[in-house]
Design an enzyme around this catalytic site. Structure first.
Site, PDB file in Angstrom:
ATOM      1  CG  ASP A  68      40.714  56.392  31.515  1.00 51.44           C
ATOM      2  OD1 ASP A  68      41.252  56.397  32.634  1.00 51.44           O
ATOM      3  OD2 ASP A  68      41.102  55.653  30.591  1.00 51.44           O
ATOM      4  CG  ASP A 151      50.153  67.832  35.889  1.00 54.09           C
ATOM      5  OD1 ASP A 151      49.783  67.268  34.834  1.00 54.09           O
ATOM      6  OD2 ASP A 151      49.361  68.298  36.720  1.00 54.09           O
ATOM      7  CG  HIS A 176      44.456  66.676  29.408  1.00 57.40           C
ATOM      8  ND1 HIS A 176      45.528  67.432  29.883  1.00 57.40           N
ATOM      9  CD2 HIS A 176      44.247  65.723  30.341  1.00 57.40           C
ATOM     10  CE1 HIS A 176      45.941  66.927  31.039  1.00 57.40           C
ATOM     11  NE2 HIS A 176      45.183  65.881  31.337  1.00 57.40           N
TER      12      HIS A 176
END
Length: 189
Positions: A68, A151, A176
């Site tokens: 997630d 993005d 990340h």
């Protein structure tokens, strides 16, 4: 080794497959014929990842991992956070999410943000979590046509381009998701 990656998101699957060692074969939810809606009712990113893994593991007797991700914008008290995918509503449109975020930041000088991803892995009915964080800023306009989600408006610190202007390999090195995935891969190998 075969392992289920609990996603229907083809972009996310592509990002993860590029980084996986050849001896690990990923099976997406589409590959295993899993079409049930997976609940994401936790108030935390790690809670949602863990919930997805538990849901799949109860139905399939195979190793599974899920992630997630949330985008946390400081000036918006860490919104959209756990609601990043549905920030502009349940229909999950990336364009609508980005438009709302840019609108909410119009009068803000601080545009600092961070992406947080948590992978939950279930091997042998034991769950382990892996977190990755990428600090950056929200740009004022869209830049690039690669990537997905936020993005085109997220520029990582130390770079002069957004995630949407980077190749998958370049993004994977610093993102990340890439950071969390490297931890997961190290655990598996």
């Amino acid at each position: 080794m075969e392992i289920i990656f609990a996603t229907h998101n083809k972009n996310k699957l592509k990002e993860v497959q590029i980084m996986m060692p050849e001896n690990i074969k990923l099976l997406s939810l589409d590959d295993i014929g899993m079409n049930e809606e997976i609940p994401e009712t936790s108030s935390t990113i790690s809670g949602n990842a863990a919930q997805k893994v538990k849901f799949i593991r109860q139905r399939y007797d195979m190793p599974v991992f899920a992630d997630d991700t949330g985008l946390e914008v400081l000036a918006l008290h860490n919104e959209p956070g756990v609601y990043s995918a549905r920030y502009a509503g349940e229909h999950k449109s990336s364009e609508d999410n980005m438009e709302l975020l840019l609108k909410n930041l119009e009068d803000k000088r601080d545009r600092s943000a961070r992406f947080v991803t948590v992978f939950a892995l279930d091997m042998d009915r034991c769950q382990t979590l892996f977190e990755g964080v990428c600090e950056g800023v929200i740009t004022k306009t869209y830049h690039g046509d690669k990537g997905f989600g936020y993005d085109p408006i997220f520029m990582p610190n130390g770079y002069d381009k957004t995630f949407a202007q980077m190749s998958l390999v370049e993004k994977g090195e610093i993102s990340h998701r890439g950071i969390a995935l490297k931890k997961l891969i190290a655990y598996l190998t």
